[in-house]
Design a protein around this motif. Structure first.
Motif, PDB file in Angstrom:
ATOM      1  N   GLY A 141      29.174  41.701  38.336  1.00  0.00           N
ATOM      2  CA  GLY A 141      28.441  40.536  37.852  1.00  0.00           C
ATOM      3  C   GLY A 141      29.359  39.474  37.283  1.00  0.00           C
ATOM      4  O   GLY A 141      30.359  39.094  37.894  1.00  0.00           O
ATOM      5  N   GLU A 142      29.025  39.014  36.061  1.00  0.00           N
ATOM      6  CA  GLU A 142      29.802  37.956  35.438  1.00  0.00           C
ATOM      7  C   GLU A 142      31.224  38.398  35.092  1.00  0.00           C
ATOM      8  O   GLU A 142      32.091  37.545  34.849  1.00  0.00           O
ATOM      9  CB  GLU A 142      29.090  37.481  34.169  1.00  0.00           C
ATOM     10  CG  GLU A 142      27.729  36.829  34.444  1.00  0.00           C
ATOM     11  CD  GLU A 142      27.046  36.406  33.162  1.00  0.00           C
ATOM     12  OE1 GLU A 142      27.585  36.726  32.074  1.00  0.00           O
ATOM     13  OE2 GLU A 142      25.993  35.762  33.232  1.00  0.00           O
ATOM     14  N   LYS A 143      31.477  39.707  35.058  1.00  0.00           N
ATOM     15  CA  LYS A 143      32.808  40.211  34.716  1.00  0.00           C
ATOM     16  C   LYS A 143      33.765  40.202  35.916  1.00  0.00           C
ATOM     17  O   LYS A 143      34.967  40.424  35.758  1.00  0.00           O
ATOM     18  CB  LYS A 143      32.707  41.635  34.173  1.00  0.00           C
ATOM     19  CG  LYS A 143      31.883  41.760  32.897  1.00  0.00           C
ATOM     20  CD  LYS A 143      31.801  43.211  32.449  1.00  0.00           C
ATOM     21  CE  LYS A 143      30.984  43.349  31.183  1.00  0.00           C
ATOM     22  NZ  LYS A 143      30.883  44.774  30.751  1.00  0.00           N
ATOM     23  N   LYS A 144      33.210  39.948  37.110  1.00  0.00           N
ATOM     24  CA  LYS A 144      34.028  40.038  38.321  1.00  0.00           C
ATOM     25  C   LYS A 144      35.212  39.073  38.292  1.00  0.00           C
ATOM     26  O   LYS A 144      36.355  39.473  38.559  1.00  0.00           O
ATOM     27  CB  LYS A 144      33.172  39.777  39.562  1.00  0.00           C
ATOM     28  CG  LYS A 144      33.981  39.697  40.855  1.00  0.00           C
ATOM     29  CD  LYS A 144      33.123  39.321  42.045  1.00  0.00           C
ATOM     30  CE  LYS A 144      33.973  39.056  43.267  1.00  0.00           C
ATOM     31  NZ  LYS A 144      33.166  38.680  44.448  1.00  0.00           N
ATOM     32  N   ASP A 145      34.981  37.803  37.997  1.00  0.00           N
ATOM     33  CA  ASP A 145      36.050  36.812  38.043  1.00  0.00           C
ATOM     34  C   ASP A 145      37.176  37.175  37.080  1.00  0.00           C
ATOM     35  O   ASP A 145      38.367  37.074  37.427  1.00  0.00           O
ATOM     36  CB  ASP A 145      35.508  35.423  37.727  1.00  0.00           C
ATOM     37  CG  ASP A 145      34.653  34.857  38.851  1.00  0.00           C
ATOM     38  OD1 ASP A 145      34.733  35.401  39.973  1.00  0.00           O
ATOM     39  OD2 ASP A 145      33.909  33.887  38.605  1.00  0.00           O
ATOM     40  N   ALA A 146      36.807  37.602  35.876  1.00  0.00           N
ATOM     41  CA  ALA A 146      37.829  37.973  34.891  1.00  0.00           C
ATOM     42  C   ALA A 146      38.617  39.186  35.352  1.00  0.00           C
ATOM     43  O   ALA A 146      39.840  39.265  35.167  1.00  0.00           O
ATOM     44  CB  ALA A 146      37.174  38.244  33.537  1.00  0.00           C
ATOM     45  N   PHE A 147      37.921  40.141  35.986  1.00  0.00           N
ATOM     46  CA  PHE A 147      38.578  41.340  36.501  1.00  0.00           C
ATOM     47  C   PHE A 147      39.612  40.979  37.567  1.00  0.00           C
ATOM     48  O   PHE A 147      40.766  41.435  37.522  1.00  0.00           O
ATOM     49  CB  PHE A 147      37.531  42.283  37.078  1.00  0.00           C
ATOM     50  CG  PHE A 147      38.093  43.448  37.848  1.00  0.00           C
ATOM     51  CD1 PHE A 147      38.596  44.557  37.182  1.00  0.00           C
ATOM     52  CD2 PHE A 147      38.114  43.435  39.238  1.00  0.00           C
ATOM     53  CE1 PHE A 147      39.121  45.628  37.883  1.00  0.00           C
ATOM     54  CE2 PHE A 147      38.636  44.501  39.945  1.00  0.00           C
ATOM     55  CZ  PHE A 147      39.144  45.600  39.263  1.00  0.00           C
ATOM     56  N   LEU A 148      39.214  40.150  38.522  1.00  0.00           N
ATOM     57  CA  LEU A 148      40.126  39.762  39.594  1.00  0.00           C
ATOM     58  C   LEU A 148      41.285  38.913  39.073  1.00  0.00           C
ATOM     59  O   LEU A 148      42.422  39.049  39.537  1.00  0.00           O
ATOM     60  CB  LEU A 148      39.362  39.003  40.687  1.00  0.00           C
ATOM     61  CG  LEU A 148      38.295  39.809  41.433  1.00  0.00           C
ATOM     62  CD1 LEU A 148      37.627  38.949  42.507  1.00  0.00           C
ATOM     63  CD2 LEU A 148      38.880  41.066  42.062  1.00  0.00           C
ATOM     64  N   GLU A 149      41.017  38.062  38.103  1.00  0.00           N
ATOM     65  CA  GLU A 149      42.082  37.253  37.521  1.00  0.00           C
ATOM     66  C   GLU A 149      43.109  38.128  36.817  1.00  0.00           C
ATOM     67  O   GLU A 149      44.321  37.884  36.900  1.00  0.00           O
ATOM     68  CB  GLU A 149      41.485  36.235  36.545  1.00  0.00           C
ATOM     69  CG  GLU A 149      40.740  35.093  37.228  1.00  0.00           C
ATOM     70  CD  GLU A 149      40.028  34.201  36.229  1.00  0.00           C
ATOM     71  OE1 GLU A 149      40.200  34.417  35.001  1.00  0.00           O
ATOM     72  OE2 GLU A 149      39.292  33.300  36.664  1.00  0.00           O
ATOM     73  N   THR A 150      42.626  39.158  36.125  1.00  0.00           N
ATOM     74  CA  THR A 150      43.538  40.068  35.440  1.00  0.00           C
ATOM     75  C   THR A 150      44.415  40.817  36.437  1.00  0.00           C
ATOM     76  O   THR A 150      45.630  40.957  36.244  1.00  0.00           O
ATOM     77  CB  THR A 150      42.750  41.077  34.579  1.00  0.00           C
ATOM     78  OG1 THR A 150      42.031  40.358  33.579  1.00  0.00           O
ATOM     79  CG2 THR A 150      43.681  42.077  33.915  1.00  0.00           C
TER      80      THR A 150
END
Length: 237
Positions: A185-194
């Motif tokens: 969900g909304e955590k996807k972008d932060a996960f991929l950026e990390t």
């Protein structure tokens, strides 16, 4: 490497998108006759409409279905299985059913592919299975995935010896954005950026990165029993 698979038939098990689609397109570009197989034949037919790719139905959790596919398509030169059913979750949340589905789809199913297809394949043929970075990078919430992928790494070594001179290898991808992470969900972008910021390649993998590795495994006739990491160096950090 143009036309490196000219005159050969490649069976790709998986969906009509993401990594499986990139493999199908790459194999076809190298001159192969490609057969795409999966549980949802209608979806595959839509995905590969007007491409010349033949589509078939197969359930990787059902040996009868796998045997029927082998009987229907006959001899092929190469078999690639990208099918998976990820058993994600902390150990307190895992169920036997989720773990067994993961194993049946990614470990038992490919073993059954080898059982039913190997006798019909030429001596120069090969299998390519899929492992994954979780086998090398323990991470909370990925026990089921890690156990499944680690088992694939064992299976390919045993099959490479038993089925020789047929070659059996695996591809072990790192983090690739194919839609598999949409559940965050909304955590996807932060996960991929990390992941992009911390792995040595400094980016997320693409389906094309993985397809190139599959082509290498299909065409390098001196490689067998290898789990080829295409993970941006993710386990190093």
């Amino acid at each position: 490497m143009a036309d490196s698979l000219q005159g050969e038939t490649v069976l790709v098990v998986g969906r009509g998108s993401g990594i499986a689609r990139a493999i199908v397109d790459s194999a076809a570009a190298e001159g192969a006759r490609v057969i795409a197989a999966g549980r949802n034949r209608d979806a595959l037919a839509t995905a590969y409409k007007d491409t010349g790719v033949s589509v078939k139905s197969v359930d990787m959790t059902d040996e009868t279905s796998i045997a029927a596919l082998a009987d229907e398509v006959g001899g092929v030169h190469h078999v690639v299985s990208t099918a998976s059913a990820r058993a994600r979750g902390a150990v307190r949340d895992l169920t036997p059913e989720a773990i067994l589905l993961s194993f049946h789809t990614k470990v038992v199913g490919p073993i059954m592919l080898a059982k039913h297809f190997a006798p019909k394949m030429p001596r120069t043929g090969s299998f390519v299975l899929f492992s994954g970075v979780a086998a090398l990078e323990p991470d909370p919430g990925y026990l089921g995935v890690a156990a499944t992928n680690g088992s694939v790494n064992v299976v390919i070594r045993s099959l490479a010896v038993e089925l020789a001179p047929l070659r059996v290898n695996a591809i072990s991808p790192g983090t690739v954005d194919t839609g598999a992470w949409d559940g965050l969900g909304e955590k996807k972008d932060a996960f991929l950026e990390t992941k992009s910021a911390t792995n040595p390649a400094r980016r997320i993998g693409t389906p094309e990165d993985i397809a190139q590795a599959v082509l290498f495994a299909l065409t390098n006739t001196f490689m067998t029993g290898v789990s080829l990491a295409v993970d941006g160096g993710q386990p190093l950090v």
